[in-house]
Design an enzyme around this catalytic site. Structure first.
Site, PDB file in Angstrom:
ATOM      1  N   LYS A   1       0.844  -1.205   0.000  1.00 21.92           N
ATOM      2  CA  LYS A   1       0.000   0.000   0.000  1.00 21.92           C
ATOM      3  C   LYS A   1       0.878   1.254   0.000  1.00 21.92           C
ATOM      4  O   LYS A   1       1.742   1.406   0.849  1.00 21.92           O
ATOM      5  CB  LYS A   1      -0.897   0.010   1.243  1.00 21.92           C
TER       6      LYS A   1
ATOM      7  N   THR B   1      -7.594   9.549   9.258  1.00 23.47           N
ATOM      8  CA  THR B   1      -7.224   8.306   8.571  1.00 23.47           C
ATOM      9  C   THR B   1      -6.976   7.166   9.562  1.00 23.47           C
ATOM     10  O   THR B   1      -6.294   6.202   9.246  1.00 23.47           O
ATOM     11  CB  THR B   1      -5.943   8.519   7.727  1.00 23.47           C
TER      12      THR B   1
ATOM     13  N   GLY C   1      -7.260   3.885  11.192  1.00 25.22           N
ATOM     14  CA  GLY C   1      -7.872   2.591  10.847  1.00 25.22           C
ATOM     15  C   GLY C   1      -7.992   2.318   9.358  1.00 25.22           C
ATOM     16  O   GLY C   1      -8.692   1.391   8.957  1.00 25.22           O
ATOM     17  N   THR C   2      -7.276   3.094   8.527  1.00 23.27           N
ATOM     18  CA  THR C   2      -7.398   2.871   7.072  1.00 23.27           C
ATOM     19  C   THR C   2      -6.944   1.462   6.672  1.00 23.27           C
ATOM     20  O   THR C   2      -7.592   0.811   5.847  1.00 23.27           O
ATOM     21  CB  THR C   2      -6.571   3.912   6.284  1.00 23.27           C
ATOM     22  N   GLY C   3      -5.831   1.026   7.261  1.00 22.27           N
ATOM     23  CA  GLY C   3      -5.301  -0.296   6.888  1.00 22.27           C
ATOM     24  C   GLY C   3      -6.248  -1.416   7.305  1.00 22.27           C
ATOM     25  O   GLY C   3      -6.496  -2.369   6.544  1.00 22.27           O
ATOM     26  N   CYS C   4      -6.798  -1.313   8.519  1.00 20.22           N
ATOM     27  CA  CYS C   4      -7.742  -2.339   9.019  1.00 20.22           C
ATOM     28  C   CYS C   4      -8.970  -2.392   8.112  1.00 20.22           C
ATOM     29  O   CYS C   4      -9.439  -3.469   7.721  1.00 20.22           O
ATOM     30  CB  CYS C   4      -8.207  -2.010  10.441  1.00 20.22           C
TER      31      CYS C   4
END
Ligand code: ADP
Ligand SMILES: Cc1ncc(COP(=O)(O)OP(=O)(O)O)c(N)n1
Length: 273
Positions: free
Chosen positions: A172, A205, A207-210
């Site tokens: 990412k 942003t 928690g974007t990855g979760c």
């Protein structure tokens, strides 16, 4: 009803971890189950405390869920310790469930969500079971020992992760310095492609990855093919960032309901690589 599973930490602030995963699973029409690995006292300003769940309790939660539910896809998030990784890997190995590994290491505020000594267990025990791994650039650098600065080095890192046994690596690009696009590169043995959206300048942003990895897990559970699943996950996270809720005074959560409540987001796909 397709059943999904998240094995992750609890975020009391509701923007990341188990809470983000379950909201995303629900939004995408799957039934979410969960195994909690750690309890974090967390809000938009940061992580104030971490309490790891004893490994026998992680094991009994996972056994309870695996024994009774027809899980079509699972994801891991914050796993915290080598002991938890070893237990999760042992139990997941006995089941043939598509597994998305989000190798969560450090929260945006800098708090450690994975002990340093757990990285070896992640590489040797969990990653060989992963259908998909979704590292951000700092996580991919830790896992591969490489320095990532552009598309070529993102692809090289993805290929290095395939040699560990991962089937698909999604590197990412949200953390790439100076970028005006949020560009993620997907690498598998027979395909390399890029999904890209405009980079949104916002502090909300958390928690974007979760959220991205949970959306991908939900789509895989529904049987969506990889390219389409990645595109939907990207639309989901872009909508969630683009329509913030303005909660808290720090890094606010994304809006998990935005994918359904607003117009569909355009994702650009490049596959002529
Ligand atoms: N500011 C942003 N604008 C648009 N997309 C973003 C932004 N930040 C992250 N993304 C995207 O959100 C997804 C999650 O990425 P990232 O933030 O790198 O994860 P993590 O939370 O693990 O650091 C990726 O698809 C990434 O490209
Ligand atoms: C309990 C818990 N799990 C994971 C994270 C990290 O979430 P992430 O999506 O990487 O977002 P940021 O924390 O980096 O905003 C977390 N914070 N808490």
């Amino acid at each position: 009803m397709n059943v999904t599973l998240t094995i992750a930490g609890s975020d009391s602030g509701g923007g990341a971890g188990i809470q983000a995963d379950l909201k995303t699973f629900q939004e995408l029409g799957t039934f979410g189950t969960s195994v909690i690995t750690a309890i974090t006292s967390q809000n938009t300003q940061g992580v104030h405390a971490v309490h790891a769940i004893p490994v026998q309790d992680v094991e009994s939660q996972l056994k309870a869920v695996l024994d009774d539910f027809p899980i079509q896809a699972a994801k891991t998030g914050m796993l915290f310790s080598a002991a938890i990784i070893t237990t999760v890997s042992r139990l997941m190995k006995a089941h043939n469930i598509p597994l998305v590994v989000d190798p969560v290491m450090i929260a945006k505020g800098g708090a450690s969500l994975l002990q340093q000594e757990a990285i070896t267990a992640m590489k040797t025990e969990l990653l060989p079971l992963a259908t998909v791994i979704t590292p951000n650039i700092p996580e991919a650098e830790v896992l591969t020992g490489m320095t990532i600065v552009d598309d070529a080095t993102m692809i090289a890192a993805g290929q290095a992760l395939l040699t560990i046994g991962v089937k698909v690596a999604i590197i990412k690009g949200g953390h790439l310095a100076g970028s005006h696009t949020a560009r993620d590169i997907i690498v598998s043995t027979d395909d390399i492609f890029i999904v890209e959206t405009p980079f949104i300048t916002t502090k909300d942003t958390h928690g974007t990855g979760c959220t991205f990895s949970a959306a991908l897990t939900a789509e895989l559970a529904k049987g969506t093919a990889l390219r389409e699943a990645v595109t939907i996950a990207k639309q989901f996270i872009q909508a969630a960032i683009q329509h913030p809720l303005h909660l808290g005074s720090g890094h606010g959560p994304t809006n998990h309901a935005a994918y359904h409540n607003f117009e569909k987001v355009q994702v650009t796909l490049y596959d002529d690589l």
